[in-house]
Scaffold this active site. Structure first.
Site, PDB file in Angstrom:
ATOM      1  N   GLY A   3      -4.243  -6.793 -12.748  1.00 38.94           N
ATOM      2  CA  GLY A   3      -4.330  -6.088 -11.469  1.00 38.94           C
ATOM      3  C   GLY A   3      -3.358  -4.938 -11.316  1.00 38.94           C
ATOM      4  O   GLY A   3      -2.213  -5.151 -12.012  1.00 38.94           O
ATOM      5  N   GLY A  33      -2.595  -3.288  -8.380  1.00 37.23           N
ATOM      6  CA  GLY A  33      -2.255  -2.818  -7.242  1.00 37.23           C
ATOM      7  C   GLY A  33      -0.466  -2.836  -6.945  1.00 37.23           C
ATOM      8  O   GLY A  33      -0.145  -2.660  -7.946  1.00 37.23           O
ATOM      9  N   LEU A  34      -0.148  -2.745  -5.877  1.00 35.62           N
ATOM     10  CA  LEU A  34       1.156  -2.588  -5.663  1.00 35.62           C
ATOM     11  C   LEU A  34       1.966  -3.537  -6.534  1.00 35.62           C
ATOM     12  O   LEU A  34       3.054  -3.165  -7.229  1.00 35.62           O
ATOM     13  CB  LEU A  34       1.548  -2.591  -4.284  1.00 35.62           C
ATOM     14  N   ARG A  51      -1.310 -11.712  15.723  1.00 33.74           N
ATOM     15  CA  ARG A  51      -2.823 -11.436  15.190  1.00 33.74           C
ATOM     16  C   ARG A  51      -3.557 -12.725  15.576  1.00 33.74           C
ATOM     17  O   ARG A  51      -4.644 -12.725  15.784  1.00 33.74           O
ATOM     18  CB  ARG A  51      -2.647 -11.072  13.538  1.00 33.74           C
ATOM     19  N   GLU A  97      -0.170 -10.687  -3.177  1.00 32.94           N
ATOM     20  CA  GLU A  97      -0.902 -11.522  -2.504  1.00 32.94           C
ATOM     21  C   GLU A  97      -1.732 -12.731  -3.510  1.00 32.94           C
ATOM     22  O   GLU A  97      -2.037 -13.606  -2.761  1.00 32.94           O
ATOM     23  CB  GLU A  97      -2.256 -10.851  -1.791  1.00 32.94           C
ATOM     24  N   SER A 112       2.950  -7.331   3.852  1.00 32.82           N
ATOM     25  CA  SER A 112       2.292  -7.373   2.773  1.00 32.82           C
ATOM     26  C   SER A 112       2.462  -6.302   1.792  1.00 32.82           C
ATOM     27  O   SER A 112       2.776  -6.906   0.273  1.00 32.82           O
ATOM     28  CB  SER A 112       0.715  -7.385   2.819  1.00 32.82           C
TER      29      SER A 112
END
Lengths: 640, 247
Positions: free
Chosen positions: A42, A44-45, A332, A427, A442
């Site tokens: 992965g 992502g960040l 939310r 995540e 997140s």
């Protein structure tokens, strides 16, 4: 039921735990680091920041992503911002306050020590990203600007226009590519992890498929890090990218890593509704729109007039009515659930009666169009681009959509799973957000895990690996794993039924959204489990995948992902069924107050559910991590 | 509505490709262009044929992975719009649409409409970053940057790396992509001190990857989903020449 999980939370007061850990953690000397290899799946960040940081320290890193470039990972899509306890606004913020807001936002279902560390490391991230050249919003003086965000009373959110995720990701992507340039990172784009390889009980490598050639490859290392994101795409219609999937963590789960709270999914309230059967994605509109937009539905469910023709007294501004204190800015989970209630009662609007109105007419009258253009211009034009509707003239139509997985692989304080040598960050793990994630947390968690936590905790593990040689990819365990992966793909190709993987995915997604989405019930979940088993059986018999495994074959890729969704879907329902309380995003209709609010049961359910794979998707074993709150006392989460 | 498609099909980078015709009878105006292709693919797969392979991921215009030539225009007829954000209401019943991959020597076709854009990653790898390790950063507010500079840097940083600029350029130049990163980092004090080294490395890499030269036709900005300005290219050229003289 077992209770044998070792969280490895350091002793001492909350504010000292991370320092205590860092003081005692084992180190690896620079000379030895170059002998050690780490796989990071992965980009992502979480993955990019971890891979770059580890390479900077001197480790040899292999970085994998299924996209055509590491810069495409879905962190790129986050809009709103990233939280940090800098207290630049002098408005009373502190590490403790940020920790408490996050814990409360998560309805007291996260691990105190991890959540505290998230807040503690937040300020470092802003420094790091700024140094990388991330163009955060600035005051005219040149100092960093902040804004407020849902669920908190201070302004601690840093942002880069509506593209904070993109800019943060480019910062970590560039840090990663800098290490590619030094030769410390080997990059494997368009590679999908298909299995985890364990040798003597430790994670020692992965099987990956080169999506451009179809070749199945073996990669060995001294440790494996999964930074593969969330799996909200299981609902098919979601805010996630088309390729987001659960496969890496699910296949690790089947090799022994526990899966925690898999049913806790955040459903985002302000997304564009579905307009037809063909729809592939629900685009998210920043929830900042709720600052000036008013949400309503017609009082009469047989209403046929256009929005602008419905008089004021025949509209139900249900959030303002039910939550007078927070109104349209309710958190939310509450906003999403209320929308669903209205839609379920038949009061939904739009052709498919699946949306609610988000109305700016009062704000337009009060502030004038110029102000609204300045605040939300880009969102209004995005809305127009997708729907061809001018929201300055008539209300937007919005609906809730699956968004973020609070659940994920169970990890201890070191972010290590129950498999030694297998770490999960961002995540993909479960630890920091409890049962509901606060906005702008997140991006933060992904970065904090990758830049500031993993480099310490992984090193503590690697210190004992120095004596071990490079992993031999000819080990029989690699043979076995590769064979199983190939056999699975051959199985998909040989089925030759007449339903595509995507068609199965759509059926599964709508079943889950209906019965294991915004609200859940015993009856619904039991029915869903039955239906999922049936669907899984049909999938085995009636799937169609054209072509073969030795070529670019997107249908084959999808089949593998949907096969995993078919299995974890059942675990999500089992998890939701077992938890006989309501908390955060998990709303069991049997457990609500008289006013219809979530009713938590701290006496019986103050734990994280860590599920253990047991040969079959239908027979998981529950392990519990009891949550102990040493510093705060859980309270009732009220936004009235 | 009814749509006729002429889609570029190519089995792999070695094979010869060609257009293949398809007709769809049930296209909705609200469908996105990629959802229209999804519909076609379900039909193809059910017939046992290989679907049309195309790049896509976020489907909200930010990841930069999608991108095809639609009737000869990168990302299709709408301005500042990626392929995934284009909807079928931009077309009429009975239209014929030509769909091809982005074509450039530095973007080899992988299959059908899927291409390999790792050449763009290589340009970033050669110097598109600030050389700062994790942990070295000073307190963020010790680097004040005026709002004006930060916003200008953002305008350049907004590039999504889709490659439409290259596909739209008759020379297949990656000057807009490369210059946007050079400009962002040059505008910010954090990145400024490395400009000289960076600009030479990135421009050299651009040539090595097989991208053509920029001849200022400005076609790239017209098709750029983020409307990245060609002024970035002017700045890159200026910085490049300055570095060559000063180095």
């Amino acid at each position: 039921m077992k209770n044998s999980l070792n969280t490895k939370i350091p002793e001492g007061p909350l504010s000292e735990k991370w320092n205590t850990y860092k003081k005692k953690a084992k180190l690896v000397s620079p000379n030895n680091r170059k002998k050690l290899e780490v796989i990071v799946v992965g980009t992502g960040l979480a993955g990019a920041s971890a891979a770059a940081s580890l390479a900077e320290m001197g480790y040899n890193v292999k970085s994998f992503c299924f996209q055509d470039s590491p810069r495409r990972a879905h962190s790129v899509a986050a809009q709103g911002g990233v939280n940090a306890a800098k207290n630049y606004k002098n408005d009373g913020d502190s590490v403790f306050r940020m920790f408490y807001d996050t814990l409360k936002g998560g309805d007291f279902r996260s691990r105190e020590a991890n959540t505290y560390r998230l807040a503690e490391c937040s300020a470092n991230l802003i420094d790091q990203a700024t140094a990388q050249g991330v163009p955060f919003a600035r005051e005219y003086s040149g100092y960093l600007r902040n804004r407020s965000f849902g669920g908190v009373q201070v302004s601690r959110t840093f942002y880069a226009r509506g593209q904070t995720g993109q800019q943060l990701l480019l910062g970590s992507y560039q840090a990663l590519m800098r290490q590619v340039n030094t030769g410390k990172v080997s990059l494997y784009a368009r590679h999908e992890m298909l299995d985890l390889v364990l040798i003597d009980g430790k994670a020692k490598g992965i099987i990956a498929r080169n999506l451009d050639t179809g070749n199945v490859e073996r990669h060995g290392a001294h440790a494996v890090v999964l930074a593969t994101g969330g799996f909200g795409k299981i609902y098919y219609l979601s805010t996630l990218a088309m390729g987001c999937n659960v496969s890496a963590i699910w296949r690790a789960h089947k090799k022994g890593a526990f899966m925690a709270n898999p049913s806790w999914t955040q459903i985002h309230p302000t997304c564009l509704p579905q307009s037809g059967e063909y729809q592939s994605k629900l685009t998210l509109m920043s929830e900042s729109l709720r600052n000036d937009g008013r949400i309503w539905v017609p009082k009469d469910k047989n209403e046929t007039r256009k929005a602008n023709d419905i008089p004021e007294e025949e509209r139900d501004y249900y959030l303002e009515r039910k939550y007078p204190a927070f109104g349209n800015l309710a958190p939310r989970d509450i906003a999403s659930r209320s929308a669903k209630e209205q839609i379920d009662e038949g009061k939904g609007v739009g052709e498919l009666k699946n949306a609610v109105y988000l109305d700016f007419s009062r704000a337009l009258k009060e502030y004038g169009k110029d102000v609204i253009v300045e605040r939300y211009g880009n969102l209004f034009s995005m809305y127009k681009k997708i729907t061809d509707i001018d929201a300055y003239l008539e209300p937007m139509k919005i609906s809730p959509a699956a968004h973020f997985s609070m659940g994920g692989l169970w990890v201890d304080y070191e972010l290590m799973t129950t498999i030694p040598g297998l770490f999960a960050i961002g995540e993909a793990n479960f630890s920091d957000h409890g049962a509901n994630r606060l906005g702008a947390n997140s991006l933060l968690q992904a970065c904090v895990d990758g830049y500031f936590v993993l480099p310490y905790t992984l090193q503590n593990f690697l210190a004992d690996e120095i004596k071990n040689p490079k992993t031999d990819i000819n080990h029989p365990e690699f043979d076995k794993a590769e064979e199983a992966v190939k056999k699975q793909m051959e199985g998909f190709l040989a089925t030759k039924g007449n339903k595509t993987a995507e068609e199965f995915h759509k059926v599964l997604g709508s079943e889950l959204y209906d019965k294991c989405g915004l609200s859940r019930s015993k009856e619904g979940l039991e029915k869903a489990i039955e239906n999922i088993r049936e669907l899984r059986k049909e999938f085995k018999e009636n799937l169609i995948v054209p072509g073969d495994a030795s070529e670019v074959n997107s249908e084959l890729e999808k089949a593998g992902r949907v096969a995993d969704y078919m299995e974890i879907a059942e675990l999500m329902c089992v998890d939701a069924l077992q938890r006989e309380e309501s908390c955060g995003a998990h709303f069991r209709i049997e457990y609500q107050t008289e006013e219809g609010e979530a009713k938590r049961d701290d006496a019986n359910f103050c734990y994280s559910s860590a599920w253990e794979w047991n040969k079959d998707p239908s027979t998981p074993i529950l392990n519990k991590e009891n949550l102990t709150f040493e510093t705060v006392t859980p309270s009732v989460r009220s936004y009235k | 509505m009814k749509i006729h498609l002429k889609i570029w099909r190519q089995k792999d980078s070695q094979s010869k490709g060609g257009f293949k015709e398809y007709t769809l009878d049930d296209v909705h105006q609200e469908m996105s262009f990629l959802e229209m292709l999804d519909t076609l693919n379900i039909k193809l797969v059910k017939k046992g044929e290989h679907p049309v392979e195309f790049d896509h991921d976020c489907r909200e215009g930010i990841c930069g992975q999608c991108g095809v030539m639609i009737n000869g225009i990168a990302h299709g007829p709408l301005k500042n719009t990626t392929t995934c954000q284009l909807h079928m209401r931009s077309f009429k019943d009975g239209d014929t649409i030509y769909v091809e991959p982005f074509k450039a020597a530095a973007f080899p076709v992988v299959r059908d409409l899927k291409i390999n854009r790792s050449s763009l990653d290589h340009i970033i790898t050669s110097g598109g970053y600030v050389s700062v390790d994790t942990g070295q950063a000073p307190e963020a507010n010790t680097i004040p940057i005026t709002n004006e500079i930060a916003e200008a840097a953002f305008d350049s940083a907004a590039c999504i790396g889709c490659g439409a600029c290259v596909a739209s350029c008759k020379n297949s130049s990656a000057a807009l992509f490369t210059s946007a990163k050079i400009t962002q980092l040059e505008l910010l004090p954090q990145g400024k001190k490395e400009t000289r080294k960076r600009v030479v490395a990135m421009v050299n890499q651009m040539e090595e990857e097989g991208f053509g030269h920029c001849t200022n036709t400005e076609a790239c900005q017209v098709e750029c989903p983020e409307d990245i300005s060609v002024l970035n290219i002017a700045r890159m050229n200026y910085e490049y020449n300055k570095s060559k003289i000063l180095n």
